[in-house]
Motif scaffolding. Structure first.
Motif, PDB file in Angstrom:
ATOM      1  N   PHE A  60       0.855  -1.184   0.000  1.00 40.65           N
ATOM      2  CA  PHE A  60       0.000   0.000   0.000  1.00 40.65           C
ATOM      3  C   PHE A  60       0.892   1.236   0.000  1.00 40.65           C
ATOM      4  O   PHE A  60       2.003   1.200   0.522  1.00 40.65           O
ATOM      5  N   ASP A  61       0.363   2.320  -0.538  1.00 41.04           N
ATOM      6  CA  ASP A  61       1.126   3.568  -0.531  1.00 41.04           C
ATOM      7  C   ASP A  61       1.131   4.218   0.843  1.00 41.04           C
ATOM      8  O   ASP A  61       2.092   4.888   1.221  1.00 41.04           O
ATOM      9  N   THR A  62       0.039   4.045   1.609  1.00 42.94           N
ATOM     10  CA  THR A  62      -0.059   4.667   2.928  1.00 42.94           C
ATOM     11  C   THR A  62      -0.655   3.683   3.927  1.00 42.94           C
ATOM     12  O   THR A  62      -1.360   2.735   3.552  1.00 42.94           O
ATOM     13  N   LEU A  63      -0.397   3.935   5.206  1.00 46.25           N
ATOM     14  CA  LEU A  63      -0.988   3.129   6.268  1.00 46.25           C
ATOM     15  C   LEU A  63      -2.512   3.292   6.267  1.00 46.25           C
ATOM     16  O   LEU A  63      -3.237   2.329   6.522  1.00 46.25           O
ATOM     17  N   ASP A  64      -3.016   4.481   5.959  1.00 47.15           N
ATOM     18  CA  ASP A  64      -4.463   4.703   5.899  1.00 47.15           C
ATOM     19  C   ASP A  64      -5.136   3.777   4.883  1.00 47.15           C
ATOM     20  O   ASP A  64      -6.235   3.276   5.124  1.00 47.15           O
ATOM     21  N   GLU A  65      -4.491   3.559   3.740  1.00 47.83           N
ATOM     22  CA  GLU A  65      -5.058   2.645   2.741  1.00 47.83           C
ATOM     23  C   GLU A  65      -5.193   1.230   3.316  1.00 47.83           C
ATOM     24  O   GLU A  65      -6.208   0.560   3.083  1.00 47.83           O
ATOM     25  N   PRO A 110     -10.632  -2.990   5.023  1.00 48.79           N
ATOM     26  CA  PRO A 110     -11.855  -3.738   5.334  1.00 48.79           C
ATOM     27  C   PRO A 110     -13.153  -3.039   4.895  1.00 48.79           C
ATOM     28  O   PRO A 110     -14.180  -3.693   4.734  1.00 48.79           O
ATOM     29  N   GLN A 111     -13.114  -1.728   4.674  1.00 46.93           N
ATOM     30  CA  GLN A 111     -14.296  -1.007   4.212  1.00 46.93           C
ATOM     31  C   GLN A 111     -14.383  -0.933   2.680  1.00 46.93           C
ATOM     32  O   GLN A 111     -15.369  -0.442   2.142  1.00 46.93           O
ATOM     33  N   ASN A 112     -13.380  -1.428   2.003  1.00 48.00           N
ATOM     34  CA  ASN A 112     -13.357  -1.386   0.547  1.00 48.00           C
ATOM     35  C   ASN A 112     -14.301  -2.456  -0.005  1.00 48.00           C
ATOM     36  O   ASN A 112     -14.084  -3.647   0.212  1.00 48.00           O
ATOM     37  N   PRO A 113     -15.353  -2.058  -0.745  1.00 48.11           N
ATOM     38  CA  PRO A 113     -16.320  -3.039  -1.259  1.00 48.11           C
ATOM     39  C   PRO A 113     -15.680  -4.101  -2.159  1.00 48.11           C
ATOM     40  O   PRO A 113     -16.089  -5.266  -2.129  1.00 48.11           O
ATOM     41  N   GLN A 114     -14.679  -3.720  -2.932  1.00 47.42           N
ATOM     42  CA  GLN A 114     -13.997  -4.675  -3.807  1.00 47.42           C
ATOM     43  C   GLN A 114     -13.279  -5.748  -2.984  1.00 47.42           C
ATOM     44  O   GLN A 114     -13.297  -6.935  -3.324  1.00 47.42           O
ATOM     45  N   TYR A 115     -12.680  -5.337  -1.874  1.00 49.04           N
ATOM     46  CA  TYR A 115     -12.016  -6.295  -0.988  1.00 49.04           C
ATOM     47  C   TYR A 115     -13.060  -7.167  -0.280  1.00 49.04           C
ATOM     48  O   TYR A 115     -12.895  -8.379  -0.170  1.00 49.04           O
ATOM     49  N   GLN A 116     -14.138  -6.544   0.194  1.00 47.74           N
ATOM     50  CA  GLN A 116     -15.166  -7.284   0.926  1.00 47.74           C
ATOM     51  C   GLN A 116     -15.760  -8.421   0.095  1.00 47.74           C
ATOM     52  O   GLN A 116     -15.950  -9.529   0.591  1.00 47.74           O
ATOM     53  N   THR A 117     -16.064  -8.148  -1.160  1.00 46.70           N
ATOM     54  CA  THR A 117     -16.693  -9.168  -2.005  1.00 46.70           C
ATOM     55  C   THR A 117     -15.670 -10.056  -2.709  1.00 46.70           C
ATOM     56  O   THR A 117     -16.042 -11.083  -3.268  1.00 46.70           O
ATOM     57  N   GLY A 118     -14.417  -9.675  -2.667  1.00 46.85           N
ATOM     58  CA  GLY A 118     -13.355 -10.446  -3.330  1.00 46.85           C
ATOM     59  C   GLY A 118     -12.569 -11.276  -2.332  1.00 46.85           C
ATOM     60  O   GLY A 118     -13.038 -12.306  -1.849  1.00 46.85           O
ATOM     61  N   ALA A 119     -11.374 -10.815  -2.017  1.00 48.44           N
ATOM     62  CA  ALA A 119     -10.437 -11.580  -1.189  1.00 48.44           C
ATOM     63  C   ALA A 119     -11.002 -11.890   0.194  1.00 48.44           C
ATOM     64  O   ALA A 119     -10.884 -13.022   0.675  1.00 48.44           O
ATOM     65  N   GLN A 120     -11.623 -10.927   0.852  1.00 48.72           N
ATOM     66  CA  GLN A 120     -12.125 -11.147   2.208  1.00 48.72           C
ATOM     67  C   GLN A 120     -13.177 -12.261   2.232  1.00 48.72           C
ATOM     68  O   GLN A 120     -13.186 -13.100   3.127  1.00 48.72           O
ATOM     69  N   ALA A 121     -14.050 -12.289   1.246  1.00 49.16           N
ATOM     70  CA  ALA A 121     -15.076 -13.326   1.183  1.00 49.16           C
ATOM     71  C   ALA A 121     -14.467 -14.693   0.858  1.00 49.16           C
ATOM     72  O   ALA A 121     -15.001 -15.730   1.275  1.00 49.16           O
TER      73      ALA A 121
END
Length: 185
Positions: free
Chosen positions: A24-29, A34-45
């Motif tokens: 990631f470019d920043t710690l904030d990213e 976990p709030q990123n919809p693409q992550y939620q429906t992709g890797a996290q799921a």
């Protein structure tokens, strides 16, 4: 980085089957992932389908390339030694990171087959949320298993680690040999 079946001598009992690294470019990213919809429906799921979620250990780190080595491509097939490190309890995070980078790293020989050496230091600001499972990860790449074994089992390397590890490493360090699979490059 998928753990190989051949154990790393001295670390025969390893609780992990590999390491996944995401940049990631920043710690904030990272914090907001976990709030990123693409992550939620992709890797996290997908993760609970093949990971033992109770054994996951997370580290937010900053890489320090100690030995750059030759160019690496997506398909470079080197052996990777992965060490998950804990600091001595009497050392602060700053003392541990400073010694590891400026005291230990210069002792790694450049003439014994190490193609690349990277230290991943846990970000000091993440300790405010509790101590991580590990304080850092060391990654060393070698052309072949034979090259690694010649390095690791040499009296010279055993002497370096035998003398130096007690200066900055605590109990509970572990390591394994891996094959790196680069998904995005």
């Amino acid at each position: 980085s998928h753990r190989l079946s051949q154990p790393l001598p001295g670390f025969e009992q390893v609780p992990y089957d590999g390491v996944a690294e995401v940049w990631f470019d920043t710690l904030d990213e990272l914090v907001n992932l976990p709030q990123n919809p693409q992550y939620q429906t992709g890797a996290q799921a997908d993760e609970p389908k093949f990971l033992d979620m109770s054994k996951l250990a997370f580290m937010a780190t900053r890489e320090h390339v100690v030995i750059e080595g030759p160019p690496m491509s997506r398909d470079t097939n080197w052996i990777k030694a992965v060490f998950l490190l804990r600091r001595r309890p009497d050392l602060s995070v700053g003392q541990f990171q400073d010694y590891w980078l400026n005291g230990h790293a210069p002792q790694i020989p450049l003439d014994m087959g190490v193609l690349r050496y990277v230290q991943c230091h846990v970000l000091p600001e993440t300790y405010a949320h509790g101590a991580p499972v590990f304080d850092g990860m060391a990654e060393l790449w070698f052309e072949t298993m034979d090259t690694f074994m010649a390095y690791w089992l040499s009296p010279r390397i055993q002497q370096i680690f035998g003398d130096d590890a007690p200066r900055f490493l605590g109990e509970g360090c572990t390591g394994f040999l891996a094959e790196e699979h680069r998904v995005r490059w």
